[in-house]
Design a protein around this motif. Structure first.
Motif, PDB file in Angstrom:
ATOM      1  N   SER A   1      64.391   4.092 -30.492  1.00 29.96           N
ATOM      2  CA  SER A   1      65.319   2.969 -30.371  1.00 29.96           C
ATOM      3  C   SER A   1      66.685   3.479 -29.932  1.00 29.96           C
ATOM      4  O   SER A   1      67.164   4.518 -30.393  1.00 29.96           O
TER       5      SER A   1
ATOM      6  N   LEU B   1      51.683   1.961 -32.927  1.00 30.50           N
ATOM      7  CA  LEU B   1      52.084   3.271 -33.442  1.00 30.50           C
ATOM      8  C   LEU B   1      51.922   3.343 -34.958  1.00 30.50           C
ATOM      9  O   LEU B   1      51.470   4.361 -35.501  1.00 30.50           O
TER      10      LEU B   1
ATOM     11  N   GLN C   1      55.834   7.066 -36.642  1.00 36.78           N
ATOM     12  CA  GLN C   1      56.991   6.437 -37.280  1.00 36.78           C
ATOM     13  C   GLN C   1      58.280   7.044 -36.743  1.00 36.78           C
ATOM     14  O   GLN C   1      59.273   6.351 -36.511  1.00 36.78           O
TER      15      GLN C   1
ATOM     16  N   ARG D   1      54.472   4.320 -22.464  1.00 40.85           N
ATOM     17  CA  ARG D   1      54.523   2.891 -22.728  1.00 40.85           C
ATOM     18  C   ARG D   1      53.718   2.176 -21.639  1.00 40.85           C
ATOM     19  O   ARG D   1      53.592   2.693 -20.532  1.00 40.85           O
TER      20      ARG D   1
ATOM     21  N   ILE E   1      59.163   5.603 -33.347  1.00 39.51           N
ATOM     22  CA  ILE E   1      59.782   4.283 -33.468  1.00 39.51           C
ATOM     23  C   ILE E   1      61.258   4.416 -33.840  1.00 39.51           C
ATOM     24  O   ILE E   1      62.133   3.783 -33.231  1.00 39.51           O
ATOM     25  N   GLU E   2      61.540   5.257 -34.824  1.00 38.28           N
ATOM     26  CA  GLU E   2      62.918   5.408 -35.312  1.00 38.28           C
ATOM     27  C   GLU E   2      63.825   6.028 -34.253  1.00 38.28           C
ATOM     28  O   GLU E   2      64.942   5.554 -34.016  1.00 38.28           O
TER      29      GLU E   2
ATOM     30  N   ASP F   1      64.859  -1.376 -26.962  1.00 37.32           N
ATOM     31  CA  ASP F   1      63.510  -0.823 -26.906  1.00 37.32           C
ATOM     32  C   ASP F   1      63.088  -0.460 -25.487  1.00 37.32           C
ATOM     33  O   ASP F   1      61.907  -0.341 -25.183  1.00 37.32           O
TER      34      ASP F   1
ATOM     35  N   SER G   1      52.972  -0.497 -28.409  1.00 35.14           N
ATOM     36  CA  SER G   1      53.832  -1.282 -29.295  1.00 35.14           C
ATOM     37  C   SER G   1      54.102  -0.534 -30.594  1.00 35.14           C
ATOM     38  O   SER G   1      53.368   0.389 -30.974  1.00 35.14           O
ATOM     39  N   ASP G   2      55.156  -0.947 -31.286  1.00 32.56           N
ATOM     40  CA  ASP G   2      55.457  -0.365 -32.590  1.00 32.56           C
ATOM     41  C   ASP G   2      54.300  -0.589 -33.559  1.00 32.56           C
ATOM     42  O   ASP G   2      53.981   0.286 -34.378  1.00 32.56           O
ATOM     43  N   ASN G   3      53.669  -1.756 -33.496  1.00 31.74           N
ATOM     44  CA  ASN G   3      52.532  -2.039 -34.380  1.00 31.74           C
ATOM     45  C   ASN G   3      51.382  -1.087 -34.106  1.00 31.74           C
ATOM     46  O   ASN G   3      50.712  -0.619 -35.040  1.00 31.74           O
TER      47      ASN G   3
END
Length: 339
Positions: free
Chosen positions: A128, A104, A121, A97, A124-125, A166, A100-102
């Protein structure tokens, strides 16, 4: 099955002397399935636009060779050639990091036809803190908090550690008791720290409240799993007078055996992670009041600790990790009829 070309995405400016990417990629390059390993760094100015959005077709990098190693100023990464990203069969993501999620999600769409380790994806899942709520039976008591009132209700029952949903790298941890609030090591009374605590929930942010375990002084343990197999573990103990075990906060690392309970934890969480395309991950455990190790964290973005686990155990951890990664690539390739 044909040999495969691998694109490695990293950032050499964040690397340190004990970075596992160097021996790991050297070991991966020796596998019979490997045609080439091409490494691209976010730290090179030529790649800034690519890493900002993962939407460009061309990247600037170098093929892994026998001289690939860590140097303080990143000498190996100088020079290089331009390549089109469509030429690669596998994408190996090894960046820290901030991502960002966007970014990824864009990465996943850009490489929709390639195997990506770990799946963006899935990162991200599983990255969290909410993901831990699927395994409440393995963790200390915990609750999702959406307001300071939620925190106060939990803290009135027992001390809690608040984790940003996050968050990463031990940043943003807050400890709350009936009388005090600790922002990292800074202690405030519940009254004086209330305003600062309330700011954590601005713009709809949530935090995970996890019961504070006094045995944290005995250390938290990072257990490394690659391809369903536990490859090693490292115990991280806090500095004297601290409750933070993260090495960036002054913690110290030492060797530790994996317990039977930790093996059970790995067996329980691995299927859910594998389902999300996560091949290599680390999970952290703490000792509860009964002396049992309990799950406190899961890391799926850029898992470190391979070298430390190898040095402490005397086992070929890096080589085993490389073999497990290639085994996964082979399984997915055959399933997708690639090659």
């Amino acid at each position: 099955m044909k040999k495969l070309d691998v694109l490695v995405l990293t950032d050499h400016t964040t690397h340190g002397k004990g970075e596992s990417i160097y021996p790991l990629l050297q070991s991966m390059s020796e596998n019979e399935l490997c045609s080439s390993l091409f490494i691209v760094s976010r730290g090179n100015e030529e790649n800034k636009e690519f890493f900002d959005g993962f939407a460009l077709n061309d990247v600037h990098g170098k093929y892994i060779d026998k001289f690939f190693c860590y140097t303080e100023h990143g000498d190996w990464y100088k020079g290089g050639i331009q390549k089109n990203v469509s030429k690669f069969d596998v994408i190996f993501l090894r960046v820290d990091r901030p991502v960002s999620d966007n970014q990824l999600l864009t990465l996943k769409s850009t490489f929709s036809d390639q195997i990506i380790i770990n799946d963006p994806q899935g990162i991200i899942e599983t990255g969290s803190k909410k993901f831990l709520l699927q395994f409440k039976e393995l963790c200390p008591d915990m609750a999702l908090c959406k307001s300071i009132e939620d925190v106060e209700r939990e803290a009135d029952k027992y001390q809690v550690v608040l984790k940003p949903i996050d968050g990463y790298g031990g940043e943003g941890l807050i400890r709350v008791s009936k009388d005090y609030i600790w922002f990292q090591e800074q202690r405030e009374t519940r009254t004086s720290g209330k305003t600062m605590l309330s700011r954590q929930f601005e713009n709809g942010r949530e935090m995970l409240a996890m019961k504070f375990l006094k045995n944290v002084t005995k250390g938290d343990k990072r257990v490394i799993v690659v391809g369903k197999k536990i490859l090693g573990s490292t115990l991280r103990t806090p500095a004297d007078g601290s409750w933070l075990c993260n090495l960036k906060q002054g913690g110290k690392a030492s060797f530790s055996e994996v317990t039977e309970k930790e093996k059970q934890i790995a067996e329980t969480i691995s299927p859910a992670l594998r389902k999300n395309g996560v091949v290599i991950f680390g999970f952290d455990t703490l000792e509860d009041e009964h002396g049992e190790r309990v799950l406190s964290e899961i890391n799926t973005l850029n898992v470190g600790g391979l070298i430390q686990a190898q040095e402490f155990s005397g086992q070929p951890v890096v080589e085993k990790a490389a073999n497990q990664i290639w085994q996964y690539i082979k399984e997915v390739s055959e399933h997708n009829h690639v090659g």
